[in-house]
Design a protein around this motif. Structure first.
Motif, PDB file in Angstrom:
ATOM      1  N   CYS A  98     -54.057 -56.249 -11.313  1.00 21.40           N
ATOM      2  CA  CYS A  98     -53.613 -56.561  -9.958  1.00 21.40           C
ATOM      3  C   CYS A  98     -53.405 -55.224  -9.259  1.00 21.40           C
ATOM      4  O   CYS A  98     -52.614 -54.391  -9.748  1.00 21.40           O
ATOM      5  N   PHE A  99     -54.100 -55.010  -8.125  1.00 20.32           N
ATOM      6  CA  PHE A  99     -54.062 -53.698  -7.489  1.00 20.32           C
ATOM      7  C   PHE A  99     -54.359 -53.849  -5.998  1.00 20.32           C
ATOM      8  O   PHE A  99     -55.266 -54.584  -5.602  1.00 20.32           O
ATOM      9  N   PRO A 100     -53.609 -53.137  -5.128  1.00 20.43           N
ATOM     10  CA  PRO A 100     -53.874 -53.196  -3.684  1.00 20.43           C
ATOM     11  C   PRO A 100     -55.131 -52.425  -3.308  1.00 20.43           C
ATOM     12  O   PRO A 100     -55.289 -51.262  -3.694  1.00 20.43           O
ATOM     13  N   GLU A 101     -56.032 -53.067  -2.567  1.00 18.98           N
ATOM     14  CA  GLU A 101     -57.304 -52.440  -2.213  1.00 18.98           C
ATOM     15  C   GLU A 101     -57.131 -51.175  -1.386  1.00 18.98           C
ATOM     16  O   GLU A 101     -57.970 -50.280  -1.430  1.00 18.98           O
ATOM     17  N   ASN A 102     -56.046 -51.106  -0.609  1.00 18.27           N
ATOM     18  CA  ASN A 102     -55.841 -49.945   0.263  1.00 18.27           C
ATOM     19  C   ASN A 102     -55.150 -48.782  -0.453  1.00 18.27           C
ATOM     20  O   ASN A 102     -54.857 -47.756   0.143  1.00 18.27           O
ATOM     21  N   GLU A 103     -54.888 -48.930  -1.761  1.00 19.14           N
ATOM     22  CA  GLU A 103     -54.290 -47.858  -2.548  1.00 19.14           C
ATOM     23  C   GLU A 103     -55.392 -46.954  -3.091  1.00 19.14           C
ATOM     24  O   GLU A 103     -56.570 -47.314  -3.097  1.00 19.14           O
ATOM     25  N   ASP A 104     -55.019 -45.769  -3.529  1.00 18.79           N
ATOM     26  CA  ASP A 104     -55.964 -44.811  -4.097  1.00 18.79           C
ATOM     27  C   ASP A 104     -56.568 -45.382  -5.381  1.00 18.79           C
ATOM     28  O   ASP A 104     -55.872 -45.581  -6.381  1.00 18.79           O
ATOM     29  N   LEU A 105     -57.869 -45.628  -5.355  1.00 16.62           N
ATOM     30  CA  LEU A 105     -58.524 -46.237  -6.515  1.00 16.62           C
ATOM     31  C   LEU A 105     -58.596 -45.297  -7.710  1.00 16.62           C
ATOM     32  O   LEU A 105     -58.852 -45.745  -8.835  1.00 16.62           O
ATOM     33  N   ASN A 106     -58.382 -44.007  -7.481  1.00 14.81           N
ATOM     34  CA  ASN A 106     -58.320 -43.086  -8.614  1.00 14.81           C
ATOM     35  C   ASN A 106     -57.138 -43.419  -9.526  1.00 14.81           C
ATOM     36  O   ASN A 106     -57.200 -43.194 -10.739  1.00 14.81           O
ATOM     37  N   ILE A 107     -56.069 -43.950  -8.932  1.00 10.17           N
ATOM     38  CA  ILE A 107     -54.912 -44.367  -9.723  1.00 10.17           C
ATOM     39  C   ILE A 107     -55.311 -45.503 -10.658  1.00 10.17           C
ATOM     40  O   ILE A 107     -54.985 -45.491 -11.852  1.00 10.17           O
ATOM     41  N   LEU A 108     -56.046 -46.478 -10.111  1.00  4.70           N
ATOM     42  CA  LEU A 108     -56.516 -47.590 -10.943  1.00  4.70           C
ATOM     43  C   LEU A 108     -57.425 -47.082 -12.055  1.00  4.70           C
ATOM     44  O   LEU A 108     -57.332 -47.533 -13.205  1.00  4.70           O
ATOM     45  N   GLY A 109     -58.280 -46.131 -11.719  1.00  2.00           N
ATOM     46  CA  GLY A 109     -59.171 -45.570 -12.729  1.00  2.00           C
ATOM     47  C   GLY A 109     -58.409 -44.913 -13.869  1.00  2.00           C
ATOM     48  O   GLY A 109     -58.767 -45.066 -15.042  1.00  2.00           O
ATOM     49  N   GLN A 110     -57.329 -44.204 -13.522  1.00  2.00           N
ATOM     50  CA  GLN A 110     -56.519 -43.564 -14.559  1.00  2.00           C
ATOM     51  C   GLN A 110     -55.804 -44.594 -15.427  1.00  2.00           C
ATOM     52  O   GLN A 110     -55.694 -44.422 -16.651  1.00  2.00           O
ATOM     53  N   ILE A 111     -55.300 -45.658 -14.805  1.00  2.38           N
ATOM     54  CA  ILE A 111     -54.635 -46.721 -15.560  1.00  2.38           C
ATOM     55  C   ILE A 111     -55.596 -47.321 -16.582  1.00  2.38           C
ATOM     56  O   ILE A 111     -55.278 -47.449 -17.775  1.00  2.38           O
ATOM     57  N   MET A 112     -56.789 -47.657 -16.106  1.00  3.90           N
ATOM     58  CA  MET A 112     -57.762 -48.307 -16.988  1.00  3.90           C
ATOM     59  C   MET A 112     -58.278 -47.353 -18.056  1.00  3.90           C
ATOM     60  O   MET A 112     -58.562 -47.761 -19.190  1.00  3.90           O
ATOM     61  N   ALA A 113     -58.376 -46.065 -17.718  1.00  3.27           N
ATOM     62  CA  ALA A 113     -58.791 -45.077 -18.725  1.00  3.27           C
ATOM     63  C   ALA A 113     -57.738 -44.959 -19.823  1.00  3.27           C
ATOM     64  O   ALA A 113     -58.083 -44.845 -21.012  1.00  3.27           O
ATOM     65  N   GLY A 114     -56.475 -44.982 -19.431  1.00  2.00           N
ATOM     66  CA  GLY A 114     -55.404 -44.953 -20.433  1.00  2.00           C
ATOM     67  C   GLY A 114     -55.465 -46.159 -21.348  1.00  2.00           C
ATOM     68  O   GLY A 114     -55.324 -46.033 -22.573  1.00  2.00           O
ATOM     69  N   GLY A 115     -55.702 -47.331 -20.768  1.00  2.00           N
ATOM     70  CA  GLY A 115     -55.835 -48.542 -21.581  1.00  2.00           C
ATOM     71  C   GLY A 115     -57.012 -48.465 -22.530  1.00  2.00           C
ATOM     72  O   GLY A 115     -56.901 -48.802 -23.720  1.00  2.00           O
ATOM     73  N   ALA A 116     -58.150 -47.982 -22.010  1.00  2.00           N
ATOM     74  CA  ALA A 116     -59.357 -47.888 -22.841  1.00  2.00           C
ATOM     75  C   ALA A 116     -59.154 -46.945 -24.022  1.00  2.00           C
ATOM     76  O   ALA A 116     -59.663 -47.190 -25.123  1.00  2.00           O
ATOM     77  N   SER A 117     -58.384 -45.875 -23.812  1.00  2.00           N
ATOM     78  CA  SER A 117     -58.165 -44.917 -24.897  1.00  2.00           C
ATOM     79  C   SER A 117     -57.445 -45.564 -26.072  1.00  2.00           C
ATOM     80  O   SER A 117     -57.729 -45.251 -27.240  1.00  2.00           O
ATOM     81  N   LYS A 118     -56.523 -46.462 -25.789  1.00  2.00           N
ATOM     82  CA  LYS A 118     -55.767 -47.109 -26.863  1.00  2.00           C
ATOM     83  C   LYS A 118     -56.563 -48.230 -27.521  1.00  2.00           C
ATOM     84  O   LYS A 118     -56.404 -48.495 -28.722  1.00  2.00           O
TER      85      LYS A 118
END
Length: 337
Positions: A98-118
């Motif tokens: 769940c993520f606001p479209e008007n937010e910096d999508l780089n933040i979402l990318g970092q969140i998902m990268a952290g998840g993928a690492s685990k």
């Protein structure tokens, strides 16, 4: 008194509300459904063959730290923990966003990268996901694992005279609450983050060689309410407060009433089913009700195996302790002493 709202597993619905809703759902009859929602277990288990059963779970929540990558790691570590609590191996995972479209999508990318690492560290494969445009950020994963149908760990199959082992320190929720109002030290935060980003994988691998009767992971319902699920109205449990692994700063913050509303819901749900010896402080009680994010495994094991199991885990740098004993002196009761 300050009631701090945090992300992570503090955002869960309380056990009383959730149990009321689940009690009204229809029960599904299928001989291959080995574990469903009726026992409030960590995940569902569905038998595919005589040798393979599928474990399914999902978990997601709002952020509890400011660093997006670390938040993603915590969320993934928490999500896969249910697979380990059931005795399984992680296979695939899918993102829930769940993520606001008007937010910096780089933040979402970092969140998902952290998840993928685990997920990679767990030995699983990230295979897809689903996203929703939302004003508030939430992230987690649906995870699938496999287990031998004869080797499933359930949360309500403890046996008389079992010893209880806890494998991670308590107090994470209280530290997150203190941090949300700027009162947590950097040292306390680092301890909490290390705990929340440590997979229970090694713990699960070690305990397969021992006579484990039941297991659960300690998350949003706190140590006490998850232990109540294990008791399952048939036994009582003595808890040794002095043996509990605890992040020491959590006791200080609880003394200053930096506690969570979720912890109070847990306390209200437990009610008279838990008793505290006179010497158990308010702060210690709050730690026991404290909602944990990506907490440790709570293991009920044959007392003949408990010491050896703890010793092997400690050699593997797992902070495992014998924290209690299963009795039946007065049924369905937790006695903290």
């Amino acid at each position: 008194m300050i009631f701090c709202k945090s992300g992570g597993c503090s955002a869960k619905l309380g056990p009383k509300v959730l149990s009321k809703v689940l009690s009204k759902l229809p029960k599904f009859e299928d001989e291959n459904l080995l574990v469903g929602f009726d026992s409030s277990d960590d995940a569902s288990v569905y038998k595919l063959t005589d040798d393979i059963a599928m474990i399914q779970t999902l978990d997601f929540f709002p952020p509890m730290v400011n660093e997006p990558y670390i938040f993603g790691q915590i969320a993934a570590t928490n999500a896969v923990s249910d697979i380990y609590a059931m005795g399984g191996t992680v296979k695939t995972a899918q993102n829930i966003v769940c993520f606001p479209e008007n937010e910096d999508l780089n933040i979402l990318g970092q969140i998902m990268a952290g998840g993928a690492s685990k997920i990679m560290e767990a030995g699983g494969i990230l295979s897809g996901g689903h996203s929703v445009n939302d004003e508030s950020i939430k992230y987690g994963l649906a995870v699938t694992g496999i287990v031998n149908p004869q080797k499933i760990y359930q949360n309500n199959t403890i046996e008389l005279n079992d010893d209880l082992i806890l494998t991670k320190p308590l107090g994470v929720g209280i530290i997150m609450a203190a941090n949300s109002v700027g009162e947590a030290s950097d040292e306390a935060m680092q301890k909490a983050i290390k705990s929340m980003t440590t997979l229970n994988k090694k713990t699960a691998e070690i305990m397969t060689d021992y006579d484990v009767h039941a297991c659960t992971d300690v998350t949003g319902f706190g140590f006490i309410c998850h232990l109540l699920e294990m008791v399952a109205k048939d036994y009582s449990v003595d808890v040794y407060a002095k043996n509990l692994p605890i992040i020491k700063e959590a006791l200080t913050y609880a003394d200053n009433f930096l506690i969570t509303s979720a912890g109070q819901r847990n306390r209200n749900f437990a009610g008279e089913k838990v008793s505290f010896a006179d010497e158990i402080s308010f702060a210690m009680q709050e730690v026991l009700f404290d909602p944990q994010t990506s907490g440790g495994l709570l293991i009920s094991v044959n007392s003949k195996d408990s010491k050896s199991l703890v010793e092997e885990m400690q050699k593997a740098e797992i902070d495992a302790r014998i924290v209690g004993k299963v009795t039946n002196l007065n049924k369905y009761k937790i006695n903290v002493m």
